[in-house]
Enzyme design. Structure first.
Site, short mmCIF file in Angstrom:
data_model
loop_
_atom_site.label_atom_id
_atom_site.label_comp_id
_atom_site.label_asym_id
_atom_site.label_seq_id
_atom_site.Cartn_x
_atom_site.Cartn_y
_atom_site.Cartn_z
N GLY A 15 0.82 -1.22 0.00
CA GLY A 15 0.00 0.00 0.00
C GLY A 15 0.85 1.26 0.00
O GLY A 15 0.48 2.28 0.59
N HIS A 16 1.99 1.22 -0.68
CA HIS A 16 2.97 2.32 -0.59
C HIS A 16 2.51 3.61 -1.27
O HIS A 16 3.13 4.65 -1.08
CB HIS A 16 4.30 1.88 -1.20
N GLY A 18 -0.50 4.99 -0.81
CA GLY A 18 -1.45 5.67 0.06
C GLY A 18 -0.78 6.65 1.01
O GLY A 18 0.45 6.71 1.08
N VAL A 20 -0.64 6.53 4.29
CA VAL A 20 0.10 5.82 5.33
C VAL A 20 1.31 5.08 4.76
O VAL A 20 2.42 5.20 5.27
CB VAL A 20 -0.84 4.83 6.07
N SER A 111 -7.93 0.89 11.77
CA SER A 111 -8.30 2.29 11.96
C SER A 111 -9.29 2.39 13.11
O SER A 111 -10.00 1.43 13.41
CB SER A 111 -8.90 2.81 10.67
N SER A 112 -9.32 3.54 13.76
CA SER A 112 -10.12 3.67 14.98
C SER A 112 -11.62 3.57 14.71
O SER A 112 -12.40 3.38 15.65
CB SER A 112 -9.80 4.97 15.70
N CYS A 113 -12.04 3.67 13.45
CA CYS A 113 -13.48 3.60 13.18
C CYS A 113 -14.04 2.19 13.32
O CYS A 113 -15.22 1.95 13.14
CB CYS A 113 -13.81 4.18 11.81
N TYR A 140 -16.18 -1.83 6.04
CA TYR A 140 -14.74 -1.67 6.26
C TYR A 140 -14.38 -2.22 7.64
O TYR A 140 -13.38 -2.94 7.79
CB TYR A 140 -14.39 -0.18 6.16
N LYS A 144 -11.68 -5.20 8.72
CA LYS A 144 -10.48 -4.91 9.52
C LYS A 144 -10.46 -5.69 10.83
O LYS A 144 -9.40 -6.12 11.30
CB LYS A 144 -10.37 -3.40 9.78
N LEU A 170 -5.85 10.57 10.79
CA LEU A 170 -4.53 10.96 10.29
C LEU A 170 -4.64 12.13 9.33
O LEU A 170 -5.70 12.34 8.72
CB LEU A 170 -3.89 9.77 9.56
N HIS A 183 -11.75 14.41 4.86
CA HIS A 183 -12.01 14.63 6.27
C HIS A 183 -11.80 16.11 6.59
O HIS A 183 -11.37 16.89 5.75
CB HIS A 183 -11.12 13.73 7.13
N LYS A 191 -10.37 25.06 2.10
CA LYS A 191 -11.35 26.15 2.18
C LYS A 191 -10.72 27.46 2.65
O LYS A 191 -11.03 28.53 2.13
CB LYS A 191 -12.49 25.75 3.13
P1 GDP Z 1 -15.55 12.09 11.32
O1 GDP Z 1 -14.39 12.28 12.25
O2 GDP Z 1 -15.76 10.68 10.90
O3 GDP Z 1 -16.81 12.72 11.89
O4 GDP Z 1 -15.20 12.81 9.95
P2 GDP Z 1 -14.89 14.28 9.43
O5 GDP Z 1 -13.44 14.54 9.54
O6 GDP Z 1 -15.49 14.34 8.04
O7 GDP Z 1 -15.68 15.33 10.34
C1 GDP Z 1 -15.27 15.71 11.63
C2 GDP Z 1 -16.03 16.93 12.12
O8 GDP Z 1 -15.61 18.08 11.38
C3 GDP Z 1 -17.56 16.84 11.96
O9 GDP Z 1 -18.15 17.43 13.10
C4 GDP Z 1 -17.81 17.74 10.73
O10 GDP Z 1 -19.09 18.30 10.70
C5 GDP Z 1 -16.74 18.83 10.96
N1 GDP Z 1 -16.41 19.63 9.76
C6 GDP Z 1 -16.40 20.98 9.73
N2 GDP Z 1 -16.13 21.43 8.50
C7 GDP Z 1 -15.92 20.33 7.72
C8 GDP Z 1 -15.60 20.15 6.34
O11 GDP Z 1 -15.45 21.09 5.57
N3 GDP Z 1 -15.45 18.86 5.91
C9 GDP Z 1 -15.61 17.80 6.73
N4 GDP Z 1 -15.43 16.55 6.26
N5 GDP Z 1 -15.96 17.93 8.05
C10 GDP Z 1 -16.11 19.18 8.53
#
Ligand code: GDP
Length: 318
Positions: A15-16, A18, A20, A111-113, A140, A144, A170, A183, A191
């Protein structure tokens, strides 16, 4: 007890490409070992015969199993068969081929999920399989969990020194910067960068900003993996994280400061907050003697630098 010297060893990183796996390859460059990788075109890890032939030809001494079919909530929900099939096949093929070719040590990365949806916080390793999974990523997670059990079973039945680790959220180089599937941390970087570039008055943050999350810089993860590979041997998996979390509001403020966006934050509460808190208990890792060296601020700075240098090539860059 179980110390694994990587010196002069041949180490396979599955998985090099990716986030991780690429961090593991960077980290292993400073170990006195030979790192081997296989391109997707020459080795499909879902095909047993291919994996066995490749492992028999290269005969690695140690394996980091960082290959997986991954994705966010949408991908998991729309492609459940792929998440289950691909990940089960990758794990079973690599683990069995590792046994057959006499691999001395193997580490499976989960992964922690995969912890239960309502696990008490901070989440200890013992929380595994104590409650219901989050339904959206159950495909998933089940694969795992099977991988972790596979390592335990091979240790019990064959005496293989196969271990597993459970990383927290991560971020870092080679992250997914596509706003529709990324994420929160890479999303906020993209943004804030766009908002500053366009002179926007405000930056939109999903949810209330109240949820708390833990973030580990991926090069720290790679360092922890090498450490655990060398010094840990046992049936139980090991959580890897920083042991601290921040609110999404604090995270957004930090990202804005680093990027240089001075407008205001606007919280879009029509978007979901998700789980209120997700923090790993890292006592076992700390007792082994490792803690994360990179602060969140430094890690975000490095991720932003990487994004600026690569945004022509990365998915979803603004
Ligand atoms: P989670 O850790 O599985 O919930 O995944 P995320 O990293 O997608 O979201 C984490 C938190 O960040 C949640 O409360 C989202 O609502 C918040 N969040 C705020 N702005 C953003 C954004 O622009 N993108 C994502 N993915 N999450 C956001």
């Amino acid at each position: 007890m179980g110390a694994c010297d990587l010196r002069s060893k041949r180490v396979f990183v599955a998985g090099h490409r990716g986030m991780v796996g690429s961090a593991l390859v960077r980290r292993l460059a400073s170990e006195d070992c030979e790192t081997v990788v296989a391109d997707r075109t020459e080795l499909d890890l879902r095909r047993q015969a291919e994996v066995e032939a490749w492992m028999a030809a290269f005969r690695p001494d140690a394996v980091f199993l960082a290959a997986a079919t991954v994705g966010g909530i949408l991908a998991n929900d729309t492609r459940p068969a792929e998440f289950l099939y691909d990940n089960l096949m990758i794990e079973t093929n690599v683990v069995e081929a590792a046994r057959r070719t006499g691999v001395g040590k193997l580490m499976l990365l989960a992964s922690s999920c995969i912890y239960p949806k309502f696990a008490p916080q901070p989440i200890t390793e013992d929380a595994l399989l104590t409650g219901e999974l989050e339904p959206t990523n159950q495909w998933y997670a089940i694969a795992k969990i099977a991988g972790i059990k596979l390592c335990q079973a091979y240790r019990r039945q064959y005496g293989c020194d196969f271990i597993s680790v459970m990383p927290t959220n991560l971020y870092g180089p080679n992250d997914n910067f596509d706003l529709t599937s990324s994420h929160v941390l890479p999303a906020l970087l993209v943004k804030a960068h766009a908002a500053r570039a366009h002179g926007a008055p405000a930056l939109e943050v999903w949810g209330t900003g109240v949820p708390r999350r833990e973030f580990l810089y991926v090069d720290d993860l790679a360092d922890a993996c090498v450490f655990v590979m060398k010094y840990y041997s046992g049936e139980g998996h090991i959580n890897i994280g920083t042991g601290t979390d921040v609110t999404i509001r604090k995270l957004a403020e930090l990202v804005c400061r680093i990027v240089g966006f001075e407008g205001e934050l606007r919280f879009d509460t029509t978007k979901p907050d998700g789980t209120p808190r997700k923090l790993l208990d890292v006592s076992r890792l700390a007792a082994l003697g490792w803690q994360a060296p990179t602060t969140l601020e430094d890690g975000i700075r490095r991720s932003y630098d990487w994004y600026l240098a690569h945004r022509g090539q990365v998915r979803g860059a603004a």
